[in-house]
Design a protein around this motif. Structure first.
Motif, PDB file in Angstrom:
ATOM      1  N   ARG A  80       0.183  13.600  -6.059  1.00 53.51           N
ATOM      2  CA  ARG A  80      -0.992  13.720  -6.932  1.00 53.51           C
ATOM      3  C   ARG A  80      -0.611  13.700  -8.413  1.00 53.51           C
ATOM      4  NH1 ARG A  80      -5.185  14.784  -3.511  1.00 53.51           N
ATOM      5  NH2 ARG A  80      -4.861  16.238  -1.778  1.00 53.51           N
ATOM      6  N   ASP A  81       0.595  14.167  -8.742  1.00 47.97           N
ATOM      7  CA  ASP A  81       0.992  14.252 -10.147  1.00 47.97           C
ATOM      8  C   ASP A  81       1.475  12.920 -10.703  1.00 47.97           C
ATOM      9  OD1 ASP A  81       0.429  16.889  -9.793  1.00 47.97           O
ATOM     10  OD2 ASP A  81       2.482  17.616 -10.036  1.00 47.97           O
ATOM     11  N   ARG A  82       2.005  12.068  -9.857  1.00 47.88           N
ATOM     12  CA  ARG A  82       2.600  10.830 -10.349  1.00 47.88           C
ATOM     13  C   ARG A  82       1.617   9.978 -11.154  1.00 47.88           C
ATOM     14  NH1 ARG A  82       5.406   5.973  -6.745  1.00 47.88           N
ATOM     15  NH2 ARG A  82       5.777   4.572  -8.511  1.00 47.88           N
ATOM     16  N   ASP A 125       2.104   8.496 -15.010  1.00 45.97           N
ATOM     17  CA  ASP A 125       1.979   7.064 -15.275  1.00 45.97           C
ATOM     18  C   ASP A 125       0.899   6.804 -16.327  1.00 45.97           C
ATOM     19  OD1 ASP A 125       3.931   6.609 -13.427  1.00 45.97           O
ATOM     20  OD2 ASP A 125       2.592   5.888 -11.844  1.00 45.97           O
ATOM     21  N   LEU A 126      -0.131   7.631 -16.325  1.00 44.42           N
ATOM     22  CA  LEU A 126      -1.221   7.489 -17.295  1.00 44.42           C
ATOM     23  C   LEU A 126      -0.772   7.893 -18.698  1.00 44.42           C
ATOM     24  CD1 LEU A 126      -4.371   7.113 -17.802  1.00 44.42           C
ATOM     25  CD2 LEU A 126      -4.522   9.585 -17.421  1.00 44.42           C
ATOM     26  N   GLN A 150      -7.810   8.422 -15.573  1.00 44.94           N
ATOM     27  CA  GLN A 150      -7.427   7.884 -14.271  1.00 44.94           C
ATOM     28  C   GLN A 150      -8.435   8.352 -13.241  1.00 44.94           C
ATOM     29  OE1 GLN A 150      -6.422   8.350 -10.374  1.00 44.94           O
ATOM     30  NE2 GLN A 150      -5.406  10.000 -11.486  1.00 44.94           N
ATOM     31  N   VAL A 151      -8.907   7.426 -12.405  1.00 44.33           N
ATOM     32  CA  VAL A 151      -9.807   7.769 -11.301  1.00 44.33           C
ATOM     33  C   VAL A 151      -9.292   7.109 -10.023  1.00 44.33           C
ATOM     34  CG1 VAL A 151     -11.894   8.135 -12.680  1.00 44.33           C
ATOM     35  CG2 VAL A 151     -11.336   5.828 -11.869  1.00 44.33           C
ATOM     36  N   THR A 173      -3.087   0.537  -9.735  1.00 49.93           N
ATOM     37  CA  THR A 173      -1.860   0.652  -8.950  1.00 49.93           C
ATOM     38  C   THR A 173      -2.212   1.137  -7.557  1.00 49.93           C
ATOM     39  OG1 THR A 173      -0.531   1.201 -10.904  1.00 49.93           O
ATOM     40  CG2 THR A 173       0.387   1.783  -8.760  1.00 49.93           C
ATOM     41  N   SER A 174      -1.629   0.523  -6.554  1.00 51.49           N
ATOM     42  CA  SER A 174      -1.787   1.003  -5.180  1.00 51.49           C
ATOM     43  C   SER A 174      -0.474   1.644  -4.754  1.00 51.49           C
ATOM     44  CB  SER A 174      -2.158  -0.142  -4.230  1.00 51.49           C
ATOM     45  OG  SER A 174      -3.464  -0.606  -4.481  1.00 51.49           O
TER      46      SER A 174
END
Length: 258
Positions: free
Chosen positions: A15-17, A21-22, A131-132, A189-190
């Motif tokens: 969840r933190d990554r 990245d954002l 980010q969503v 990103t996936s």
């Protein structure tokens, strides 16, 4: 809707990554203020305070349990401050700053209008980073909605779960931000997340997507719903000897007001 900080942070490494990245794309050097909207436990807000130690850093969340934990971890008066409240009610401070919202706006219907409002209210030199999750069309969400619409649950769960219109597509966010006068970078990103455990995808959604169902049903009914849903997830995401792959699409946007 009640949130469980311990359950939410169970998969913190995954969840933190997206948060890191954002914020890596934010180019602000010396903002006067930093706001983290939907701050959760405040652990990630603290990293914003470390990056911009001279800024006034605040976190906002609608969950009393999350804010209580965030304040306990704040580290005294020199750390970030945390406020209980609605993202809709937040107003932009004056002067150049940084607005961050990580995995929160999907819970706010019509958040596109909020983004446009913030973009217009931000002072020049400010940054906006959002980010969503973009996985509302993913199998885990589709199965949950289909089960909620089945004869057994349709009445009790009518209108509880939102669909793919919970978020917009990347190009729509880009058009919105540019139209509001910001220079913007929007991408997706996936993440191919490797989870472990007996039914790890069920464990994952217990912390987020299942919360509205949990809030809408009595404990006994929720247990029955979860048991049925868990069986669907086991078939949809088969476990290998080394774990279970759970694809998760995220949508990012970072913009600056020149």
């Amino acid at each position: 809707m009640k949130w469980d900080p311990a359950k939410y942070t169970q998969f913190s490494s995954h969840r933190d990554r997206p948060f890191f990245d954002l914020v890596a794309r934010i180019g602000a050097e010396d903002p006067g203020w930093v706001a983290d909207l939907g701050c959760g436990t405040g652990v990630l807000t603290a990293t914003l305070a470390e990056r911009w130690p001279e800024a006034s850093v605040t976190g906002l969340d609608s969950s009393p349990d999350m804010v209580r934990q965030a304040r306990a971890l704040a580290g005294g008066p020199e750390g970030p401050s945390f406020t209980l409240g609605s993202i809709r009610d937040w107003e932009t401070p004056s002067g150049p700053g940084v607005l961050v919202s990580n995995a929160a706006l999907q819970w706010v219907p019509g958040h596109e209008e909020l983004l446009e409002h913030w973009a217009k209210k931000l002072d020049p030199g400010s940054w906006l980073a959002v980010q969503v999750p973009g996985n509302f069309g993913g199998l885990s969400h589709v199965l949950m909605r289909e089960l909620a619409q089945s004869p057994r649950w349709a009445t009790a769960l009518a209108g509880v779960l939102r669909g793919e219109d919970s978020v917009s597509e990347p190009e729509q966010y880009l058009e919105l931000l540019i139209g509001a006068g910001l220079s913007a970078d929007v991408w997706e990103t996936s993440y191919q997340q490797l989870l472990t455990g007996e039914n790890p995808v069920l464990d994952w959604v217990r912390g987020t997507a299942l919360r509205p169902v949990m809030a809408a049903l009595a404990a006994e009914d929720y247990a029955a719903f979860e048991a049925e849903y868990g069986q669907l997830l086991r078939r949809a995401y088969p476990a290998k000897s080394w774990g279970t792959i759970f694809p998760f699409r995220r949508i990012f946007m970072v913009a600056r007001k020149g």
